[in-house]
Write a protein that holds these residues in place. Structure first.
Motif, PDB file in Angstrom:
ATOM      1  N   GLU A  63       0.783  -1.155  -0.027  1.00  0.00           N
ATOM      2  CA  GLU A  63      -0.090  -0.075  -0.070  1.00  0.00           C
ATOM      3  C   GLU A  63       0.811   1.038  -0.100  1.00  0.00           C
ATOM      4  OE1 GLU A  63      -3.305   0.300  -0.402  1.00  0.00           O
ATOM      5  OE2 GLU A  63      -3.021  -1.826  -0.923  1.00  0.00           O
ATOM      6  N   GLU A  64       2.061   1.333   0.880  1.00  0.00           N
ATOM      7  CA  GLU A  64       2.954   2.458   0.840  1.00  0.00           C
ATOM      8  C   GLU A  64       3.271   2.681  -0.617  1.00  0.00           C
ATOM      9  OE1 GLU A  64       3.521   4.533   3.219  1.00  0.00           O
ATOM     10  OE2 GLU A  64       3.755   3.423   4.908  1.00  0.00           O
ATOM     11  N   VAL A  65       3.848   1.582  -1.261  1.00  0.00           N
ATOM     12  CA  VAL A  65       4.360   1.598  -2.483  1.00  0.00           C
ATOM     13  C   VAL A  65       3.458   2.320  -3.509  1.00  0.00           C
ATOM     14  CG1 VAL A  65       5.306   0.422  -4.817  1.00  0.00           C
ATOM     15  CG2 VAL A  65       6.124  -0.279  -2.392  1.00  0.00           C
ATOM     16  N   LYS A  66       2.118   1.980  -3.429  1.00  0.00           N
ATOM     17  CA  LYS A  66       1.167   2.082  -4.526  1.00  0.00           C
ATOM     18  C   LYS A  66       0.843   3.820  -4.323  1.00  0.00           C
ATOM     19  CE  LYS A  66      -2.641  -0.102  -4.831  1.00  0.00           C
ATOM     20  NZ  LYS A  66      -3.684  -0.961  -4.477  1.00  0.00           N
ATOM     21  N   HIS A  67       1.162   4.283  -2.900  1.00  0.00           N
ATOM     22  CA  HIS A  67       0.377   5.579  -2.453  1.00  0.00           C
ATOM     23  C   HIS A  67       1.664   6.561  -2.422  1.00  0.00           C
ATOM     24  CE1 HIS A  67      -3.481   3.388  -1.539  1.00  0.00           C
ATOM     25  NE2 HIS A  67      -3.694   4.548  -1.798  1.00  0.00           N
ATOM     26  N   ARG A  68       2.839   6.165  -2.310  1.00  0.00           N
ATOM     27  CA  ARG A  68       4.050   6.957  -2.089  1.00  0.00           C
ATOM     28  C   ARG A  68       5.062   7.113  -2.945  1.00  0.00           C
ATOM     29  NH1 ARG A  68       6.120   7.261   3.803  1.00  0.00           N
ATOM     30  NH2 ARG A  68       6.643   9.254   3.042  1.00  0.00           N
ATOM     31  N   ALA A  69       5.211   6.070  -3.895  1.00  0.00           N
ATOM     32  CA  ALA A  69       6.318   5.860  -4.599  1.00  0.00           C
ATOM     33  C   ALA A  69       5.876   6.799  -5.665  1.00  0.00           C
ATOM     34  CB  ALA A  69       6.917   4.662  -5.121  1.00  0.00           C
ATOM     35  N   PRO A  70       6.730   7.837  -6.234  1.00  0.00           N
ATOM     36  CA  PRO A  70       6.289   8.645  -7.312  1.00  0.00           C
ATOM     37  C   PRO A  70       6.378   7.861  -8.811  1.00  0.00           C
ATOM     38  CG  PRO A  70       8.495   9.221  -6.728  1.00  0.00           C
ATOM     39  CD  PRO A  70       8.076   8.139  -6.034  1.00  0.00           C
ATOM     40  N   ILE A  71       5.496   7.045  -8.959  1.00  0.00           N
ATOM     41  CA  ILE A  71       5.314   6.094 -10.305  1.00  0.00           C
ATOM     42  C   ILE A  71       4.139   6.486 -10.615  1.00  0.00           C
ATOM     43  CG2 ILE A  71       5.603   3.868 -11.291  1.00  0.00           C
ATOM     44  CD1 ILE A  71       7.497   3.091  -8.911  1.00  0.00           C
ATOM     45  N   TYR A  72       3.831   6.961 -11.981  1.00  0.00           N
ATOM     46  CA  TYR A  72       2.459   7.215 -12.492  1.00  0.00           C
ATOM     47  C   TYR A  72       2.012   6.203 -13.627  1.00  0.00           C
ATOM     48  CZ  TYR A  72       3.759  11.323  -9.790  1.00  0.00           C
ATOM     49  OH  TYR A  72       4.122  12.051  -8.841  1.00  0.00           O
ATOM     50  N   LYS A  73       0.820   6.087 -13.688  1.00  0.00           N
ATOM     51  CA  LYS A  73       0.155   5.011 -14.498  1.00  0.00           C
ATOM     52  C   LYS A  73      -0.769   5.620 -15.447  1.00  0.00           C
ATOM     53  CE  LYS A  73      -1.121   2.526 -11.082  1.00  0.00           C
ATOM     54  NZ  LYS A  73      -1.814   1.323 -10.074  1.00  0.00           N
ATOM     55  N   LEU A  74      -0.709   5.344 -16.692  1.00  0.00           N
ATOM     56  CA  LEU A  74      -1.601   5.856 -18.031  1.00  0.00           C
ATOM     57  C   LEU A  74      -1.963   4.593 -18.220  1.00  0.00           C
ATOM     58  CD1 LEU A  74      -2.906   7.811 -19.440  1.00  0.00           C
ATOM     59  CD2 LEU A  74      -1.064   7.855 -21.211  1.00  0.00           C
ATOM     60  N   GLU A  75      -3.329   4.370 -18.121  1.00  0.00           N
ATOM     61  CA  GLU A  75      -4.089   3.138 -18.913  1.00  0.00           C
ATOM     62  C   GLU A  75      -4.997   3.385 -20.117  1.00  0.00           C
ATOM     63  OE1 GLU A  75      -6.672   0.122 -16.081  1.00  0.00           O
ATOM     64  OE2 GLU A  75      -7.733   1.662 -16.922  1.00  0.00           O
ATOM     65  N   ARG A  76      -4.123   2.478 -21.130  1.00  0.00           N
ATOM     66  CA  ARG A  76      -4.806   2.739 -22.533  1.00  0.00           C
ATOM     67  C   ARG A  76      -5.630   1.974 -22.824  1.00  0.00           C
ATOM     68  NH1 ARG A  76      -1.995   6.956 -25.198  1.00  0.00           N
ATOM     69  NH2 ARG A  76      -0.062   7.482 -24.461  1.00  0.00           N
ATOM     70  N   ARG A  77      -7.378   2.201 -22.948  1.00  0.00           N
ATOM     71  CA  ARG A  77      -8.203   1.488 -23.129  1.00  0.00           C
ATOM     72  C   ARG A  77      -8.936   1.699 -24.553  1.00  0.00           C
ATOM     73  NH1 ARG A  77     -10.949   2.286 -17.102  1.00  0.00           N
ATOM     74  NH2 ARG A  77     -12.877   2.618 -18.577  1.00  0.00           N
ATOM     75  N   SER A  78     -10.056   0.884 -24.823  1.00  0.00           N
ATOM     76  CA  SER A  78     -10.757   0.824 -25.933  1.00  0.00           C
ATOM     77  C   SER A  78     -11.598   2.078 -25.944  1.00  0.00           C
ATOM     78  CB  SER A  78     -11.686  -0.308 -26.390  1.00  0.00           C
ATOM     79  OG  SER A  78     -12.378  -0.462 -25.077  1.00  0.00           O
ATOM     80  N   ASP A  79     -12.086   2.461 -24.643  1.00  0.00           N
ATOM     81  CA  ASP A  79     -12.944   3.790 -24.470  1.00  0.00           C
ATOM     82  C   ASP A  79     -12.045   5.048 -24.026  1.00  0.00           C
ATOM     83  OD1 ASP A  79     -12.045   3.175 -21.793  1.00  0.00           O
ATOM     84  OD2 ASP A  79     -14.129   3.085 -21.025  1.00  0.00           O
ATOM     85  N   GLY A  80     -10.734   5.022 -24.232  1.00  0.00           N
ATOM     86  CA  GLY A  80     -10.008   6.186 -23.865  1.00  0.00           C
ATOM     87  C   GLY A  80      -8.767   5.948 -22.970  1.00  0.00           C
ATOM     88  N   ASP A  81      -8.039   6.962 -22.612  1.00  0.00           N
ATOM     89  CA  ASP A  81      -6.800   6.933 -21.996  1.00  0.00           C
ATOM     90  C   ASP A  81      -7.094   7.586 -20.437  1.00  0.00           C
ATOM     91  OD1 ASP A  81      -5.705   6.054 -24.150  1.00  0.00           O
ATOM     92  OD2 ASP A  81      -4.443   7.886 -24.458  1.00  0.00           O
ATOM     93  N   TYR A  82      -6.977   6.853 -19.415  1.00  0.00           N
ATOM     94  CA  TYR A  82      -7.077   7.147 -18.015  1.00  0.00           C
ATOM     95  C   TYR A  82      -6.013   7.038 -17.282  1.00  0.00           C
ATOM     96  CZ  TYR A  82     -11.927   6.207 -19.412  1.00  0.00           C
ATOM     97  OH  TYR A  82     -13.313   6.392 -20.040  1.00  0.00           O
TER      98      TYR A  82
END
Length: 221
Positions: A189-208
Motif C-alpha cells: 500500500e505504501e508503494v502504491k500511494h507514496r512512490a512517484p510512479i505514475y500509471k496511464l491506462e490505454r483502453r478501448s474507451d480512452g486513456d485514463y
C-alpha cells in the motif's frame, strides 16, 4: 583454518547460493577472505557473529548472508526486463531458514485485460527518478526493520506493460506468517500511494490516469 561457508543472497547484483572457502579464524577474516567485508554478515547456527568473534570448530553451521538481513533488493525494473520470481523467492526462503524464519509472502501485480467493460491495450508506467528508486528503498527499509521480519524485496516495473504482464513484486520473509502477511500488505500500500510512479491506462474507451487507490481519471487533451 580453511573455512567453507554457505553464501546466500545477491553479490554484485547476481544471485548466489553455494559454498565458498577462505582461510579464516574469525568472522571478519572470513568476510575479508571472501571479498565481502562491509557487504555481508556471518552467522553460526542462526546467531550473528561480530567481526572479532571466532568461528566454530570446523566452521560447522556457518553461513554468510549477502547483503545482511534487511532489504535484499529494492529497485525499478526496466522495459523488457524479466524478473525471476521463483529464484528470488528461493533465495529469500533459504536465507530466512538459516535464521529460524518460517514464512514467505510474495505478491505480484499484473496488468488487467478488462476494466469497466473496456479492453485494456496497455498500462504505461512513468517513474520520476531518482526519487522513485530512493522512495522504494526507504519504504523497504522501514518494513525490513519491523519486529520479526527477516528480508524484504520490492521491484517495480516502468515503461509500457501489456495485459498479463507483471508490474510490481513485494516479498517478505519473517519468523511467522502473520508478520509476513502484515508487513507485505502494508508495504504494498505504501508503494502504491507514496512512490512517484505514475500509471496511464490505454483502453478501448480512452486513456485514463490510474491513482493509488484504483480510481481512474480520464486523460484530457
Amino acid at each position: 583454518m580453511r573455512c567453507r561457508a554457505r553464501v546466500v543472497g545477491l553479490v554484485d547484483g547476481r544471485p548466489v547460493d553455494g559454498e565458498r572457502a577462505a582461510e579464516a579464524s574469525t568472522a571478519g577474516e572470513l568476510l575479508e577472505g571472501l571479498g565481502l567485508q562491509g557487504r555481508a554478515a556471518v552467522y553460526a547456527s542462526g546467531r550473528r557473529l561480530e567481526p572479532g568473534d571466532r568461528l566454530p570448530e570446523g566452521c560447522r553451521g556457518v553461513a554468510v548472508l549477502a547483503p545482511p538481513p534487511g532489504v535484499l533488493v529494492a529497485r525499478l525494473a526496466g522495459p523488457g526486463e524479466r524478473v525471476d520470481l521463483d529464484q528470488l523467492a528461493g533465495l529469500m526462503a533459504a536465507r530466512a531458514a538459516l535464521l529460524g524464519g518460517g514464512a514467505l509472502v510474495a505478491f505480484m501485480g499484473f496488468v488487467k485485460g478488462v476494466v469497466d467493460g473496456a479492453e485494456v491495450a496497455s498500462l504505461e508506467y512513468e517513474a520520476v527518478e531518482p526519487h522513485a528508486s530512493r522512495r522504494l528503498r526507504e519504504l523497504a527499509e522501514r518494513y525490513a526493520s519491523a519486529p520479526g521480519v527477516i528480508d524484504v524485496a520490492v521491484i517495480h516495473h516502468y515503461g509500457p506493460r501489456r495485459p498479463g504482464d507483471p508490474t510490481v513484486y513485494v516479498l517478505v520473509t519473517a519468523e511467522t506468517r502473520g508478520v509476513a502477511f502484515h508487513a507485505a500488505a502494508l508495504l504494498l500500500e505504501e508503494v502504491k500511494h507514496r512512490a512517484p510512479i505514475y500509471k496511464l491506462e490505454r483502453r478501448s474507451d480512452g486513456d485514463y490516469w490510474v491513482l493509488g487507490d484504483g480510481a481512474r481519471l480520464p486523460r484530457r487533451g
